[in-house]
Design a protein around this motif. Sequence first.
Motif, PDB file in Angstrom:
ATOM      1  N   ASP A  87       9.457   5.712  -7.629  1.00  0.00           N
ATOM      2  CA  ASP A  87       8.843   7.022  -7.836  1.00  0.00           C
ATOM      3  C   ASP A  87       8.955   7.789  -6.518  1.00  0.00           C
ATOM      4  OD1 ASP A  87       7.224   9.266  -8.158  1.00  0.00           O
ATOM      5  OD2 ASP A  87       5.693   8.181  -9.286  1.00  0.00           O
ATOM      6  N   GLU A  88       9.998   8.600  -6.406  1.00  0.00           N
ATOM      7  CA  GLU A  88      10.290   9.296  -5.158  1.00  0.00           C
ATOM      8  C   GLU A  88       9.167  10.229  -4.737  1.00  0.00           C
ATOM      9  OE1 GLU A  88      13.696  12.264  -3.379  1.00  0.00           O
ATOM     10  OE2 GLU A  88      14.275  10.835  -4.929  1.00  0.00           O
ATOM     11  N   THR A  89       8.569  10.937  -5.689  1.00  0.00           N
ATOM     12  CA  THR A  89       7.495  11.877  -5.369  1.00  0.00           C
ATOM     13  C   THR A  89       6.290  11.159  -4.773  1.00  0.00           C
ATOM     14  OG1 THR A  89       8.236  13.328  -7.150  1.00  0.00           O
ATOM     15  CG2 THR A  89       6.004  13.690  -6.324  1.00  0.00           C
ATOM     16  N   ALA A  90       5.887  10.058  -5.399  1.00  0.00           N
ATOM     17  CA  ALA A  90       4.738   9.289  -4.904  1.00  0.00           C
ATOM     18  C   ALA A  90       5.044   8.675  -3.541  1.00  0.00           C
ATOM     19  CB  ALA A  90       4.365   8.199  -5.904  1.00  0.00           C
ATOM     20  N   ALA A  91       6.249   8.147  -3.377  1.00  0.00           N
ATOM     21  CA  ALA A  91       6.627   7.538  -2.109  1.00  0.00           C
ATOM     22  C   ALA A  91       6.631   8.574  -0.985  1.00  0.00           C
ATOM     23  CB  ALA A  91       7.987   6.858  -2.232  1.00  0.00           C
ATOM     24  N   ALA A 109       4.996  11.379  -0.807  1.00  0.00           N
ATOM     25  CA  ALA A 109       3.626  11.797  -0.516  1.00  0.00           C
ATOM     26  C   ALA A 109       2.935  10.777   0.392  1.00  0.00           C
ATOM     27  CB  ALA A 109       2.840  11.974  -1.812  1.00  0.00           C
ATOM     28  N   ALA A 110       3.159   9.503   0.140  1.00  0.00           N
ATOM     29  CA  ALA A 110       2.540   8.450   0.946  1.00  0.00           C
ATOM     30  C   ALA A 110       3.195   8.316   2.318  1.00  0.00           C
ATOM     31  CB  ALA A 110       2.624   7.123   0.197  1.00  0.00           C
ATOM     32  N   GLN A 136       0.807  -1.216   0.000  1.00  0.00           N
ATOM     33  CA  GLN A 136       0.000   0.000   0.000  1.00  0.00           C
ATOM     34  C   GLN A 136       0.841   1.268   0.000  1.00  0.00           C
ATOM     35  OE1 GLN A 136      -2.454  -0.488   3.451  1.00  0.00           O
ATOM     36  NE2 GLN A 136      -3.718  -2.051   2.499  1.00  0.00           N
ATOM     37  N   PRO A 196       2.661   3.586  -2.593  1.00  0.00           N
ATOM     38  CA  PRO A 196       2.951   3.890  -3.990  1.00  0.00           C
ATOM     39  C   PRO A 196       4.400   4.349  -4.168  1.00  0.00           C
ATOM     40  CG  PRO A 196       1.113   5.226  -3.162  1.00  0.00           C
ATOM     41  CD  PRO A 196       1.661   4.469  -2.017  1.00  0.00           C
ATOM     42  N   GLY A 197       4.968   4.030  -5.309  1.00  0.00           N
ATOM     43  CA  GLY A 197       6.322   4.455  -5.625  1.00  0.00           C
ATOM     44  C   GLY A 197       7.399   3.556  -5.064  1.00  0.00           C
TER      45      GLY A 197
END
Length: 70
Positions: free
Chosen positions: A53-57, A59-60, A38, A40-41
């Motif tokens: 995906d550093e940005t998605a990770a 953010a999560a 669960q 992302p990234g």
Amino acid sequence: MTATPACFTEMNLMALWLLHRSECRSVGQIVADARAGQLPGVHLKGRSFLINDETAALAAMSKGAGNGNG
């Protein structure tokens, strides 16, 4: 003569967390989300969680993200 491409090393989840720990949830919560698929990234490679995906990770992983914890 051709140049040899630079060696790319994938960043793991702990390294990303260490760089941004002041703005992230606890590492226990983040690892639990990663294990549950669960986060992302992030993807599992062998026994390591690697960032794709550093940005998605980020953010999560940020405080206030995921499962209502914050």
